[in-house]
Design a protein around this motif. Structure first.
Motif, short mmCIF file in Angstrom:
data_model
loop_
_atom_site.label_atom_id
_atom_site.label_comp_id
_atom_site.label_asym_id
_atom_site.label_seq_id
_atom_site.Cartn_x
_atom_site.Cartn_y
_atom_site.Cartn_z
N SER A 51 0.83 -1.21 0.00
CA SER A 51 0.00 0.00 0.00
C SER A 51 0.86 1.26 0.00
CB SER A 51 -0.94 0.00 1.21
OG SER A 51 -1.84 -1.08 1.13
N VAL A 52 1.94 1.24 0.78
CA VAL A 52 2.84 2.40 0.81
C VAL A 52 3.50 2.58 -0.55
CG1 VAL A 52 4.95 3.35 1.84
CG2 VAL A 52 3.19 2.35 3.31
N VAL A 53 3.96 1.50 -1.16
CA VAL A 53 4.56 1.58 -2.50
C VAL A 53 3.56 2.18 -3.48
CG1 VAL A 53 5.39 0.21 -4.47
CG2 VAL A 53 6.27 -0.24 -2.16
N HIS A 54 2.32 1.70 -3.44
CA HIS A 54 1.28 2.22 -4.33
C HIS A 54 1.07 3.73 -4.11
CE1 HIS A 54 -2.46 2.58 -6.55
NE2 HIS A 54 -3.00 3.13 -5.47
N LEU A 55 0.98 4.15 -2.86
CA LEU A 55 0.79 5.57 -2.56
C LEU A 55 1.96 6.42 -3.04
CD1 LEU A 55 -0.72 5.25 1.03
CD2 LEU A 55 -1.91 6.15 -1.00
N ILE A 56 3.18 5.93 -2.84
CA ILE A 56 4.36 6.66 -3.31
C ILE A 56 4.33 6.77 -4.83
CG2 ILE A 56 6.88 6.54 -3.54
CD1 ILE A 56 6.90 5.29 -0.68
N TYR A 59 1.41 9.39 -5.75
CA TYR A 59 1.50 10.81 -5.35
C TYR A 59 2.90 11.39 -5.44
CZ TYR A 59 -3.29 10.17 -3.97
OH TYR A 59 -4.64 9.91 -3.99
N GLN A 60 3.91 10.58 -5.72
CA GLN A 60 5.27 11.03 -6.00
C GLN A 60 5.86 12.01 -4.98
OE1 GLN A 60 7.16 9.93 -8.91
NE2 GLN A 60 5.58 8.38 -8.65
N PRO A 61 5.90 11.64 -3.70
CA PRO A 61 6.53 12.54 -2.72
C PRO A 61 8.06 12.52 -2.88
CG PRO A 61 6.02 10.45 -1.68
CD PRO A 61 5.44 10.39 -3.08
N GLU A 62 8.69 13.55 -2.32
CA GLU A 62 10.15 13.62 -2.31
C GLU A 62 10.71 13.13 -0.98
OE1 GLU A 62 11.54 17.55 -3.71
OE2 GLU A 62 9.44 17.80 -4.31
N ALA A 63 9.89 13.18 0.06
CA ALA A 63 10.37 12.84 1.40
C ALA A 63 9.30 12.06 2.16
CB ALA A 63 10.73 14.11 2.16
N LEU A 64 9.77 11.21 3.06
CA LEU A 64 8.91 10.49 3.99
C LEU A 64 9.26 10.97 5.39
CD1 LEU A 64 7.02 7.92 4.69
CD2 LEU A 64 9.19 6.85 5.25
N LEU A 90 11.54 0.86 4.26
CA LEU A 90 12.07 0.11 3.12
C LEU A 90 11.43 0.57 1.81
CD1 LEU A 90 13.73 -2.21 1.85
CD2 LEU A 90 11.81 -3.74 2.44
N ALA A 91 10.11 0.67 1.81
CA ALA A 91 9.41 1.11 0.60
C ALA A 91 9.89 2.49 0.16
CB ALA A 91 7.90 1.13 0.84
N ALA A 92 10.04 3.40 1.12
CA ALA A 92 10.47 4.77 0.81
C ALA A 92 11.89 4.80 0.25
CB ALA A 92 10.37 5.64 2.05
N VAL A 93 12.79 4.06 0.89
CA VAL A 93 14.19 4.05 0.44
C VAL A 93 14.29 3.41 -0.94
CG1 VAL A 93 16.47 3.07 0.93
CG2 VAL A 93 15.16 4.13 2.76
N GLN A 94 13.54 2.35 -1.18
CA GLN A 94 13.56 1.71 -2.50
C GLN A 94 13.07 2.65 -3.59
OE1 GLN A 94 11.32 -1.93 -1.83
NE2 GLN A 94 13.20 -3.13 -1.78
N LYS A 95 12.19 3.58 -3.22
CA LYS A 95 11.64 4.54 -4.18
C LYS A 95 12.46 5.83 -4.25
CE LYS A 95 8.23 2.19 -5.82
NZ LYS A 95 8.11 1.96 -7.27
#
Length: 167
Positions: A51-56, A59-64, A90-95
């Protein structure tokens, strides 16, 4: 800058996207990821991660910005929240997102100006900062937006410090 704020959990993960343009903060999207009770913890964590990967992606954020884990009296709850934080980071760093972590006291300080503020004060100030008609529900969503606002305020301070240091 678009910021994704996360209030981690295993049953409910609050999320909130805000845009920071100068000193102006604008809500983009917010809500919660809810996992099914009485489901294998691994499956719940997989649901949070996906779900976090899908949201990222959407919506293409630059920061978590995510809440730091503080010791909880219920150790089992602390472990599951820590696991949820892990898959989210993990999801944020991978993105390719930058990741910032804030304690509840830092969030309260940034939002209300007092590190021991009551939850209702933080929620009301979050509503006011983002010009929302009402405080988002469940509480995890309002908390996620507050964490994103905290990061926006912290990044302004960092920009000011870096500007002074570069002179």
């Amino acid at each position: 800058m678009r910021i994704l704020g996360i209030d981690p959990g295993i049953a409910i993960v609050g999320f909130g996207f805000i845009d920071k343009q100068g000193s102006r903060l604008t809500p983009v999207q917010y809500g919660s990821i809810q996992t099914k009770a009485h489901t294998d913890p691994g499956e719940r964590l997989k649901d949070v991660y996906e779900s976090v990967v899908h949201l990222i992606d959407k919506y293409q954020p630059e920061a978590l910005a995510i809440e730091k884990l503080f010791f909880n009296r219920n150790v089992t709850t602390a472990f599951t929240v820590a696991e949820s934080r892990g898959v989210t980071i993990l999801a944020a760093v991978q993105k390719g997102l930058t990741v910032a972590e804030y304690t509840p006291m830092q969030v309260k300080q940034a939002i209300v100006g007092y590190g021991k503020a009551e939850k209702k004060q933080v929620q009301e100030m979050t509503r006011m900062f983002l010009n929302l008609a009402q405080v988002p529900k469940p509480d995890d969503v309002a908390d996620a937006l507050a964490i994103a606002i905290c990061h926006a305020h912290s990044s302004v301070l960092t920009e000011k410090i870096n500007g002074v240091l570069k002179r």
